[in-house]
Design a protein around this motif. Structure first.
Motif: not given
Length: 252
Positions: A72-74, A150-153, A156-157, A175-180
């Motif tokens: 869900p968008p933050a 594996g780590i930053i995504k 940040v989520g 399906k994984d987070p966007s940044f980076p």
């Protein structure tokens, strides 16, 4: 626009026959929350209604997550994504057509799981003259996968652009987070490794890396800041991979 908002589809769905006794989950949360608060002494109806509306919005976000698997968008990102959506919509307004749709899908898929860069790295290793470059490319890809994917995504989520807007995508939604951007990080890291090891064809691969990164914005699966972040990490990772070469036994 080739990326149509699904308002018409949703409107048709909403206008269809429905069982009045079967409301959606978030509607039930809203009604239940309002009824509960109205029974608490000292809570006025306006406050109860406002609180119930916020509870309903939160429930709707998680209801969408359960259906699509998209984070869900933050709330704090709302202003950010509005500004960045202007860039994404601008790309569509300037470049969108059926030929570009096909081209952008191809380049996006070239970067899936670092496919084109893995193949390139392996082919370079098989050639004695380019073994150092190929090794650097593969090391860069491993570092990119660990550090960015594996780590930053996961730290940040950040939600992806299409989770803020109802868009009909041309590719399967990640399906994984966007940044980076993992595609961008891997691509830039591979090209950086090529350049620093003196591989003369690196400018050609830089063009491919740019098109892969651009395709991710064209397809609405990354914000511009995801691409810039991925590129920045890619430069650092490519440099780090080359610095690690003296410690890799295959080159001795």
């Amino acid at each position: 626009m080739l990326f149509r908002k699904n308002k018409e589809k949703n409107a048709a769905k909403d206008s269809g026959p429905q069982d009045p006794g079967c409301g959606s989950f978030h509607e039930g949360v809203e009604k239940g929350t309002e009824q509960l608060l109205n029974r608490i002494p000292g809570v006025n109806r306006q406050t109860a209604r406002e609180f119930a509306r916020h509870a309903s919005e939160a429930a709707k976000a998680w209801e969408d997550f359960a259906e699509t698997g998209v984070t869900p968008p933050a709330e704090p990102l709302k202003e950010t994504y509005r500004r960045e959506f202007k860039w994404l919509n601008g790309i569509q307004n300037v470049f969108a057509n059926r030929i570009m749709d096909s081209v952008m899908r191809i380049f996006s898929h070239l970067g899936d799981v670092g496919g084109i860069w893995i193949v390139t790295g392996v082919l370079l290793i098989l050639n004695q003259n380019f073994r150092r470059t190929g090794t650097a490319v593969l090391v860069a890809l491993v570092l990119s996968a660990i550090i960015c994917n594996g780590i930053i995504k996961n730290i940040v989520g950040r939600a992806r652009p299409y989770s803020y807007e109802q868009l009909e995508l041309l590719i399967r939604p990640p399906k994984d987070p966007s940044f980076p951007s993992g595609h961008t990080s891997a691509s830039v890291a591979a090209v950086m490794a090529m350049a620093l090891t003196g591989f003369s064809w690196w400018p050609l691969f830089a063009v491919i890396a740019f098109l892969i990164a651009f395709s991710r914005m064209y397809l609405y699966v990354h914000f511009p800041s995801d691409i810039l972040g991925g590129a920045a990490f890619g430069l650092l990772i490519g440099w780090l991979a080359v610095r690690m070469l003296p410690y890799i036994t295959i080159l001795r």
